[in-house]
Design a protein around this motif. Sequence first.
Motif, PDB file in Angstrom:
ATOM      1  N   THR A  34       0.869  -1.179   0.000  1.00  0.00           N
ATOM      2  CA  THR A  34       0.000   0.000   0.000  1.00  0.00           C
ATOM      3  C   THR A  34       0.901   1.222   0.000  1.00  0.00           C
ATOM      4  O   THR A  34       2.102   1.126   0.301  1.00  0.00           O
ATOM      5  CB  THR A  34      -0.913   0.039   1.245  1.00  0.00           C
ATOM      6  OG1 THR A  34      -0.100   0.298   2.411  1.00  0.00           O
ATOM      7  CG2 THR A  34      -1.693  -1.264   1.429  1.00  0.00           C
ATOM      8  N   SER A  52       2.688   1.251   3.292  1.00  0.00           N
ATOM      9  CA  SER A  52       3.342   0.059   3.876  1.00  0.00           C
ATOM     10  C   SER A  52       4.813   0.305   4.188  1.00  0.00           C
ATOM     11  O   SER A  52       5.417  -0.442   4.960  1.00  0.00           O
ATOM     12  CB  SER A  52       3.179  -1.145   2.942  1.00  0.00           C
ATOM     13  OG  SER A  52       3.741  -0.905   1.663  1.00  0.00           O
ATOM     14  N   HIS A  84      -0.980   2.420  -8.801  1.00  0.00           N
ATOM     15  CA  HIS A  84      -0.624   3.625  -8.055  1.00  0.00           C
ATOM     16  C   HIS A  84       0.504   4.370  -8.766  1.00  0.00           C
ATOM     17  O   HIS A  84       1.549   3.790  -9.067  1.00  0.00           O
ATOM     18  CB  HIS A  84      -0.195   3.275  -6.628  1.00  0.00           C
ATOM     19  CG  HIS A  84      -1.338   2.924  -5.733  1.00  0.00           C
ATOM     20  ND1 HIS A  84      -1.833   1.643  -5.637  1.00  0.00           N
ATOM     21  CD2 HIS A  84      -2.101   3.692  -4.899  1.00  0.00           C
ATOM     22  CE1 HIS A  84      -2.848   1.624  -4.784  1.00  0.00           C
ATOM     23  NE2 HIS A  84      -3.022   2.852  -4.319  1.00  0.00           N
TER      24      HIS A  84
END
Length: 499
Positions: free
Chosen positions: A6, A9, A279
């Motif tokens: 993520t 993370s 992302h």
Amino acid sequence: MADNWTPSSWKEKPAAQDVVYPDRDKLEIVLSKIRMLPPLVTPSEIERLRHQLSQVQHNEAFLLHAGDCAESFDACTHENISAKIGLILSFSLILIWGARMPVVRIGRIAGQYAKPRSNATEKIGDREVLSFRGDNVNGLDPDDRTPDPERLLRAYFHSTTTLNYVRGLLTSGFASLHHPREWSLSHVRSPALREEFERIIEGLSDALEFTRTIGFGRENTSYELGGGRGVLGEVDFYTSHEGLMLDYEEAMTREFSIPSSLDSTAQLSSTHSAPLNVHYNTSAHFLWIGDRTRQLDGAHVEYFRGIRNPIGIKVGPSMAADELVRLLGIVNPAREDGKVTLITRYGAGKIENYLAHHVIAVQNSGHPVTWICDPMHGNTLTSSSGLKTRNFGTIISELTSCIRIHSECSSRLGGVSLEFTGELNEEGFSVTECLGGSMGLSEEQLGLRYQSFCDPRLNFEQSLDVAFLISNHFKEQRLGNKRGDSDVVFSELGGRKTS
């Protein structure tokens, strides 16, 4: 998407070069604002750069990565930005003319505000203060060294302003091949450099006149007065910075679907199901991991493994060959073309001991990479007056060795990463930060116009010296020169002084 990744993370890993903010609540307020602000770059631009870097990887283009060691907020002026872009355009034109190959231009601009430091504190006079970490962390003034989160917000808006002006320049005729003299000749004092650049311009003008005569390019003529659209008037230009400040990078990370017009996987998925979401770091097109933050189990590698942007990795003497291969496996497990650029920075005295081992290890691993040379960072020294500087001859020595070693390993140097500036003082003179070059800058002259608050940069003339050296090498290669000795080509310098 990387498994179990993520945008946050990285916080579960140790972060090298971490900035300690005394007021964490204020930091969270600032980051919340940044998360709501518009992206600085778009997925389509990032994907276009990925494609162009894959062309570099396959020997179909050359990468120029260049700009300031670290930007300052105060240097965000139209004069400085125009001078930087003008120098990059001049440099790339010289390369294109000699190599007859497209140049991918990535500037260290519109976000390169942070700098890593070896020590958390430094001595200034008889005081020990926190080290200066760049304008987006704290101030250069010894009394302004407390990290301030508001500087991250200022960095965003200075990046926005810079990028807005760069986009305006490049879509309004500034990059037009019809008037390249405006980029540099007024700043060049060296008669030999002026003569060589004039020779290119004359050849270019002759070629453009021929194309107009046969009817090619007439459709673009109407833009010359106010635009400069088309292949002769515009260029692709991309921004980059070191991805050092992970709080900021996370705040600028956004989820998008891959543009369907650019990705076959996205086209397939959009036909049968929801588009593929990934992302992107929207603060820059290209980000790199520094030599101080490339720990395999560290926060920076964890963050970089999950973003879709093409990335760079600095590779120095402390990088073991097997460590490099393992790092590539983490950040590019799918082995995608155009994803990873390796930026080597050994120093002229150490490159012989390391580069070949790294190249062979990567070749044996099968990982696709682009190799570019940073001949700046491993060659910094301190002058007798105490100023940090670099010697032009040493820079050329590392670059020459890099080309030769790649050739010996059946590899190819795909580009260069340089710290240079087109910055001029009020009298129109270039900075004096690196020794040597065609103007023979001496140690006694360093203090005349030393303007960098970070690392020493090549000035306008020295930068064009390097451009002509690389251009002449590729020209010799293109025309079938059989000497096979890049050292000879680089030492000639068209009769110019190099030390």
